[in-house]
Design an enzyme around this catalytic site. Structure first.
Site, short mmCIF file in Angstrom:
data_model
loop_
_atom_site.label_atom_id
_atom_site.label_comp_id
_atom_site.label_asym_id
_atom_site.label_seq_id
_atom_site.Cartn_x
_atom_site.Cartn_y
_atom_site.Cartn_z
N ASP A 1 0.56 -9.60 -5.90
CA ASP A 1 0.81 -10.04 -4.53
C ASP A 1 -0.27 -10.99 -4.03
OD1 ASP A 1 3.14 -9.43 -3.21
OD2 ASP A 1 2.19 -8.11 -1.75
N ASP B 1 -7.15 -0.21 -9.55
CA ASP B 1 -8.42 0.37 -9.98
C ASP B 1 -8.26 1.80 -10.47
OD1 ASP B 1 -7.79 1.21 -7.34
OD2 ASP B 1 -9.84 1.90 -7.06
N ASP C 1 3.59 5.63 0.99
CA ASP C 1 3.72 6.72 0.03
C ASP C 1 4.23 8.00 0.69
OD1 ASP C 1 1.37 6.95 1.51
OD2 ASP C 1 0.05 6.65 -0.22
#
Length: 778
Positions: A177, A245, A340
């Site tokens: 993105d 990460d 989420d």
């Protein structure tokens, strides 16, 4: 089905009747001496139950503890409501007194709801998988990225690509993105050039690694939009999501895919977020190696408790989801900035199920600076506030009552800044202005308030002691409250206004400095110190009020200890290591000038390792500056099985020095010159879930209430008051933060003494591999 519904209804009725009986008994008036005796007996009973050497998850013992503690809390609430509020004809005391009372009611409601959530946590075992690869579902791995460093992304992609799974049933996708069409066509020529260069670099990296590259036209709806844009471009039965990460272990899919074969209505398997680096509190107070972090409380206990009630929710990464369920609700939800939890709420409301598997299967990074930490927590607070306001779980159709309570606990938790700040300033109303906003004598305080606080500490320690030490939650909350409260108020005013911001990670700090966000906390500490001065003055000048003053001064002193420890959090200590280091004990072999030496790795990191070789077998001559090859074995399990072929990793020896155990310790710097060497390093450092579980277990010690409180007091004294001197102009700390150097999770040489570890615990079935088929790009 009818019988199950009747059983749930009967159980719910029993709980309601028990709660009514508890409140009725708690409201019975008794004399103060009788109250004190009763509370002492109940606290003694709790101590006996707490000290019983039964299994820590024994539901009967946990329930009895919560019921007794709940009775003590309920008696406190009844007394607090009927006997302690200021009179209406004193508005200057009544208004802040009512606000304080509301803050306490919030805390008590959260006490009961949270204890309901964790009363009987679930520990799940991974289901077995078929040996025939054709029977397994296909899996697409999504790695969304926005502005992360190339090296960090590469490490995560290598880890995802090398997961043990049939090669023809696994595809890995980088969802970029940071190089969308809009960014590459930006009117700002510098921004456009940067986006085009990133686009070409990442596309070439994906082609080299054998993974797919995807981007999209715009950045609409942030991470949720990025994930949704990839759904029509991919076709796997299951979707694994990893932040850029978060490097997965090789057994991630082996441990999680089996749950979907057992339950056709399962939409989610969530796993813990395990971090190699400390958060700012752990780093600045130096607790990372010896005390559980804030993160471990959530993933070690709360998610397991939510799982009992089918309320475990998606945490944005380290999860596996069923595509068909996502497509049914239109993809990942994007109304809030916590896509989420919102996605999980929508799917739970559709009648689908979730599972929480508690073994750490990824390794990631915490925000390094206090400012980045606050930015991350503010986003979470805003997102959960949005969910509460726009998709209130109490009224959302399709949820069962336990699920409503689970989501209520998760969203209402983020209102803690308001109660925490009220508790912080409440004593000052009396110390500065003589306003009695909490009317109680010292004896009443001991009989009601103190016993309530002790009962709360005992329950928290008994239920969560391995994951959260006494008063550490309060320290985390205060450290955040002054800043997240502002973000929450803005969200309440306009729930649709917050925007998703990526949390900055991977920086190092070149020198000690005071966080730019420290000023409000310094003001608070100053007020609490003045409150202590005012208490001493009142003690001398108003002897008739010493009974009340004793209680208020005790409260203010506790607040000062808490705020002083928080002051230690905002005094940032330098972080010079280019990669987080973890201690490990593992056999190793190294090839030096054609001779093979057997030794043991003492620690590992992305950049290098420390190796010990018996002195009598060590190579002759100077080691510093010489090159060698560290032989990395394929991860296998069980441990007694033969390992695969070892792969060499070129290393530079940075030093060689003797230790007290008769060994020569050699500092190694990895020199990854090929893709094969990079893959070997990723396997060595990030491949094993057994290692992460072992590292977590080292910190999971239960200190007990007394020892835990003593530890907190020492922590405050050691770091808090000393930090006040630094903030006020001490020589050690400077006020300008260092510019962030490169991120840590990247494959490039780093300090010779940095380190992180391995070990293996799975053998993939015959015919399986850890690589994906040839990629496509778009």
């Amino acid at each position: 089905m009818v019988a199950q519904r009747f059983g749930r209804l009967a159980l719910g009725l029993i709980w309601i009747l028990a709660l009514v009986a508890l409140l009725a008994a708690a409201a019975q008036p008794v004399s103060l001496p009788a109250q004190i005796v009763l509370m002492i007996l109940l606290l003694a009973a709790m101590a006996v139950l707490k000290g019983t050497r039964a299994h820590e998850d024994a539901s009967v013992r946990r329930t009895m503890l919560v019921m007794i503690g709940g009775f003590i809390v309920a008696r406190y609430l009844c007394w607090r409501t009927l006997s302690t509020l200021p009179p209406l004809d004193d508005p200057f005391a009544f208004v802040p007194g009512l606000v304080l009372y509301a803050a306490e009611v919030y805390a008590i409601v959260m006490f009961f709801v949270n204890n309901f959530v964790v009363i009987d946590p679930v520990t799940r075992m991974s289901p077995p998988l078929p040996e025939n690869p054709a029977e397994l579902p296909t899996v697409d791995v999504f790695v969304p990225s926005f502005n992360e460093d190339d090296g960090l992304i590469e490490t995560t992609l290598i880890g995802a690509k090398r997961m043990w799974y049939p090669a023809d049933r696994l595809n890995v996708y980088l969802l970029d993105d940071g190089s969308t069409d809009v960014k590459r066509m930006s009117a700002d020529p510098q921004e456009a050039l940067k986006a085009r260069e990133r686009h070409e670099r990442l596309k070439a990296m994906c082609a080299r690694l054998g993974v797919h590259y995807l981007t999209r036209e715009t950045n609409a709806h942030a991470k949720a939009g990025n994930l949704n844009a990839a759904l029509p471009e991919t076709h796997g039965d299951l979707i694994a999501v990893f932040d850029a990460d978060h490097v997965p272990t090789r057994d991630f899919l082996l441990a999680t895919v089996g749950f979907f074969r057992k339950d056709p209505k399962l939409f989610l398997v969530q796993t813990p977020h395990f971090f190699l680096s400390p958060d700012p509190l752990e780093r600045n107070l130096k607790t990372f190696e010896r005390m559980p972090s804030e993160n471990e409380m959530f993933y070690g206990m709360i998610q397991r408790g939510l799982d009992r009630w089918n309320g475990a929710f998606f945490c944005g990464s380290a999860a596996l989801l069923r595509r068909a369920c996502l497509e049914e609700v239109g993809g990942f939800s994007g109304l809030s900035i916590t896509e989420d939890a919102e996605t999980a709420l929508d799917l739970h409301a559709r009648g689908y199920n979730s599972v929480y598997y508690g073994k750490p299967l990824i390794a990631g990074l915490q925000p390094e600076s206090f400012a980045a930490f606050i930015g991350q927590r503010s986003r979470w607070a805003q997102g959960m506030t949005q969910i509460f306001m726009m998709k209130n779980p109490l009224i959302k159709r399709g949820l069962r009552l336990p699920q409503r309570l689970c989501y209520l606990a998760s969203s209402m938790f983020w209102l803690f800044p308001f109660s925490r700040l009220m508790f912080l300033v409440a004593p000052l109303f009396y110390l500065f202005f003589g306003l009695e906003i909490y009317r109680a004598t010292a004896a009443e305080f001991a009989g009601y308030t103190l016993t309530y606080l002790v009962a709360s500490l005992m329950i928290q320690n008994a239920l969560n002691g391995r994951f959260r030490w006494p008063l550490i939650s309060e320290l985390y909350e205060l450290s955040q409250s002054l800043h997240t409260s502002v973000a929450i108020v803005k969200t309440m005013i306009d729930p649709r206004k917050p925007v998703f911001r990526v949390t900055a990670k991977g920086a190092t700090l070149a020198h000690d400095h005071v966080s730019p966000l420290a000023k409000p906390l310094v003001v608070v500490v100053g007020l609490l110190v003045l409150g202590t001065v005012a208490a001493l003055w009142r003690w001398w000048m108003e002897p008739a009020t010493r009974d009340v003053l004793l209680v208020v001064t005790f409260w203010n002193t506790f607040n000062l200890l808490l705020a002083s420890a928080a002051l230690g959090v905002v005094c940032e200590h330098a972080q010079h290591r280019a990669a987080p280091r973890v201690t490990v004990k593992r056999p190793a072999r190294i090839l030096i000038d054609g001779t093979l030496y057997e030794g043991a790795l003492l620690d590992l990191s992305q950049g290098g390792a420390r190796l010990a070789i018996p002195a009598r077998q060590a190579p002759k001559g100077r080691l510093t500056g010489r090159f060698a090859e560290l032989l990395v074995d394929e991860l296998t399990a069980p441990a007694h099985m033969a390992t695969g072929e070892a792969r060499p990793v070129p290393v530079e020896m940075r030093y060689g020095r003797p230790d007290d155990a008769g060994n020569i310790q050699i500092g190694l710097r990895f020199m990854p010159e090929t893709d094969a060497a990079k893959e070997a390093i990723v396997d060595l450092v990030y491949g094993s879930s057994a290692l992460w579980a072992e590292l977590l277990s080292r910190r999971h010690r239960r200190p007990g209430v007394v020892r835990g409180v003593a530890h907190f007091i020492r922590l405050s004294a050691a770091y808090g008051f000393r930090s006040l001197g630094f903030v006020l102009g001490g020589s050690r700390f400077r006020t300008n933060p260092a510019p962030p150097p490169p991120p840590r999770l990247q494959i490039e040489p780093a300090g010779a003494e940095d380190g992180v570890p391995p070990d293996g615990n799975f053998t993939p079935p015959t015919g399986w591999s850890g690589s994906a088929p040839a990629p496509r790009t778009s």
